[in-house]
Design a protein around this motif. Structure first.
Motif, PDB file in Angstrom:
ATOM      1  N   ALA A  99       0.818  -1.205   0.000  1.00 15.20           N
ATOM      2  CA  ALA A  99       0.000   0.000   0.000  1.00 15.20           C
ATOM      3  C   ALA A  99       0.854   1.259   0.000  1.00 15.20           C
ATOM      4  CB  ALA A  99      -0.915   0.010   1.223  1.00 15.20           C
ATOM      5  N   TYR A 100       0.355   2.271  -0.679  1.00 13.80           N
ATOM      6  CA  TYR A 100       0.946   3.606  -0.660  1.00 13.80           C
ATOM      7  C   TYR A 100       1.040   4.096   0.782  1.00 13.80           C
ATOM      8  CZ  TYR A 100       1.010   8.706  -1.595  1.00 13.80           C
ATOM      9  OH  TYR A 100       1.295  10.048  -1.625  1.00 13.80           O
ATOM     10  N   GLU A 101       2.111   4.793   1.103  1.00 16.50           N
ATOM     11  CA  GLU A 101       2.433   5.082   2.497  1.00 16.50           C
ATOM     12  C   GLU A 101       1.477   6.044   3.192  1.00 16.50           C
ATOM     13  OE1 GLU A 101       5.063   8.100   0.204  1.00 16.50           O
ATOM     14  OE2 GLU A 101       4.257   6.097  -0.118  1.00 16.50           O
ATOM     15  N   GLN A 102       0.618   6.753   2.449  1.00 16.89           N
ATOM     16  CA  GLN A 102      -0.264   7.736   3.071  1.00 16.89           C
ATOM     17  C   GLN A 102      -1.536   7.134   3.674  1.00 16.89           C
ATOM     18  OE1 GLN A 102      -0.035  10.956   3.669  1.00 16.89           O
ATOM     19  NE2 GLN A 102       1.807  11.518   2.550  1.00 16.89           N
ATOM     20  N   TYR A 103      -1.899   5.931   3.287  1.00 16.75           N
ATOM     21  CA  TYR A 103      -3.200   5.411   3.699  1.00 16.75           C
ATOM     22  C   TYR A 103      -3.294   5.215   5.214  1.00 16.75           C
ATOM     23  CZ  TYR A 103      -3.523   4.310  -1.311  1.00 16.75           C
ATOM     24  OH  TYR A 103      -3.526   4.387  -2.675  1.00 16.75           O
ATOM     25  N   PRO A 323      12.958  -0.768  -1.384  1.00 22.96           N
ATOM     26  CA  PRO A 323      12.562  -2.171  -1.242  1.00 22.96           C
ATOM     27  C   PRO A 323      11.046  -2.285  -1.192  1.00 22.96           C
ATOM     28  CG  PRO A 323      13.347  -1.308   0.846  1.00 22.96           C
ATOM     29  CD  PRO A 323      13.572  -0.226  -0.162  1.00 22.96           C
ATOM     30  N   LEU A 324      10.499  -3.305  -1.810  1.00 18.37           N
ATOM     31  CA  LEU A 324       9.049  -3.503  -1.814  1.00 18.37           C
ATOM     32  C   LEU A 324       8.516  -3.674  -0.394  1.00 18.37           C
ATOM     33  CD1 LEU A 324       6.477  -3.887  -3.528  1.00 18.37           C
ATOM     34  CD2 LEU A 324       7.021  -6.336  -3.632  1.00 18.37           C
ATOM     35  N   SER A 325       9.362  -4.133   0.512  1.00 19.02           N
ATOM     36  CA  SER A 325       8.920  -4.388   1.886  1.00 19.02           C
ATOM     37  C   SER A 325       8.375  -3.147   2.576  1.00 19.02           C
ATOM     38  CB  SER A 325      10.076  -4.967   2.706  1.00 19.02           C
ATOM     39  OG  SER A 325      11.184  -4.060   2.737  1.00 19.02           O
ATOM     40  N   VAL A 326       8.773  -1.933   2.147  1.00 18.35           N
ATOM     41  CA  VAL A 326       8.290  -0.728   2.832  1.00 18.35           C
ATOM     42  C   VAL A 326       6.814  -0.474   2.547  1.00 18.35           C
ATOM     43  CG1 VAL A 326      10.573   0.321   2.780  1.00 18.35           C
ATOM     44  CG2 VAL A 326       8.934   0.903   1.003  1.00 18.35           C
ATOM     45  N   PHE A 327       6.239  -1.177   1.579  1.00 20.41           N
ATOM     46  CA  PHE A 327       4.829  -1.019   1.266  1.00 20.41           C
ATOM     47  C   PHE A 327       3.958  -2.012   2.040  1.00 20.41           C
ATOM     48  CE2 PHE A 327       7.239   0.710  -2.228  1.00 20.41           C
ATOM     49  CZ  PHE A 327       6.589   1.900  -2.493  1.00 20.41           C
TER      50      PHE A 327
END
Length: 361
Positions: A99-103, A323-327
């Motif tokens: 997910a995008y970090e703002q949600y 990295p994809l993990s931050v999502f």
């Protein structure tokens, strides 16, 4: 990570492919529209909080511009206003990950709790996961189509599951469709306004940031039923009141012009071409990347822990990526080795990144 990696990139002279920010200006047609709009003295004053009427009409997608469209300071403000309008303490909101970090912050700011629904494989579907994540406190589900970072539109079964949640449980589907115009040529974007029937159980969020290569303009919008819109506007008027009026007017003018479709198609075609080129360059380095339907980003398996790889690359003065993990809000094994590159850059920027990666692998 979203702040640290770009900061390290600037400090170490790395090519920044971590952020979804264009390194070139918006189309000439948009800049020309701004010059024309700015010459009108009336656009330098407040307009009604809902936004410039012509822009509301341009983005309405069949909704009522007067009662169902709110212009906001980018999609981010639309998201925050929507969450504040729909959620409160004790409520829960499903967030489909990656997910995008703002949600999640927008949900927490409203006093509610984000509940992750994790896609364990980038090629999988979340359709069968939604119902099991719901509780009596679930009020909202947040999705993104086309999807950052995966670059694909939601599938028919995913939309069907979302529509079922809305109809049977009264859960509001909030769909971030910022990448809606960056679909393959000949493909029509299908979003929440078509997939969820009840206008009071759906909110479309979008902006011009990606479709017009104007991430700094901060012109976005929320489209919802009249009841939801009244609540969203009640929050919005105490946040920004109205976004920059000359920018609203310029976007409205371009959207109303006969050549608007060609302008956004050109932005999309350029992204597709450069993403394809960069994917081929990475393949030559032994890094397989599949070009997504909406190729603002490329996902690449780097064959090792992606967080360590990203740190090493940026600190060596090479290339910054994420990295994809931050999502995700927790470790997902299938994402551990995957890196996201933002390819919304000039050809020479991507070529320099490919050269640096070749020298440091």
């Amino acid at each position: 990570m979203f702040v640290r990696i770009p900061a390290l990139a600037a400090r170490h002279g790395a090519v920044n492919l971590a952020q979804g920010v264009f390194d070139h200006g918006p189309p000439a047609e948009l800049r020309s529209a701004l010059a024309t709009a700015a010459a009108d003295p009336s656009v330098h004053q407040y307009v009604p909080t809902a936004g410039v009427p012509a822009l509301r009409a341009a983005v309405a997608s069949g909704a009522s511009p007067d009662t169902e469209v709110t212009i906001t300071a980018g999609a981010t403000e639309a998201l925050h206003c929507t969450m504040s309008a729909l959620l409160g303490p004790g409520d829960e909101a499903l967030v489909v990950e990656p997910a995008y970090e703002q949600y999640a912050p927008a949900i927490r700011a409203a006093g509610a709790t984000p509940v992750p629904v994790r896609l364990t494989s980038p090629d999988g579907s979340f359709a069968g996961l939604l119902a099991g994540a719901c509780t009596g406190r679930t009020r909202v589900v947040v999705v993104n189509s086309p999807w950052n970072p995966l670059g694909r539109a939601l599938s028919d079964d995913e939309w069907a599951a979302l529509a079922d949640l809305a109809q049977r449980r009264g859960i509001v589907v909030v769909s971030d469709e910022t990448y809606e115009h960056l679909v393959p040529p000949g493909t029509r974007h299908v979003g929440v306004l078509e997939r969820v029937a009840d206008p009071e159980l759906r909110v479309k969020v979008s902006s011009v940031s990606k479709s017009l290569a104007a991430t700094g303009w901060r012109i976005g919008w929320a489209v919802a039923g009249p009841g939801l819109t009244r609540r969203i506007r009640a929050v919005h008027q105490y946040v920004t009141f109205c976004p920059a009026v000359p920018l609203q007017s310029a976007v409205a003018s371009l959207m109303a012009s006969p050549g608007y479709g060609d302008v956004v198609a050109s932005v999309a075609a350029g992204l597709h071409a450069r993403a394809t080129w960069f994917a081929e360059a990475l393949a030559g380095l032994g890094l397989a990347a599949k070009v997504a339907d909406s190729p603002f980003y490329l996902l690449v398996d780097v064959g090792e822990r992606a967080d360590a790889w990203c740190d090493r690359m940026v600190l060596d003065g090479g290339v910054a990526a994420l990295p994809l993990s931050v999502f995700y809000s927790a470790d997902v094994p299938s994402a551990a080795n995957v890196v996201r590159f933002a390819v919304c850059k000039r050809q020479e920027t991507l070529a320099e990144a490919a050269t640096r990666l070749a020298a440091r692998r």
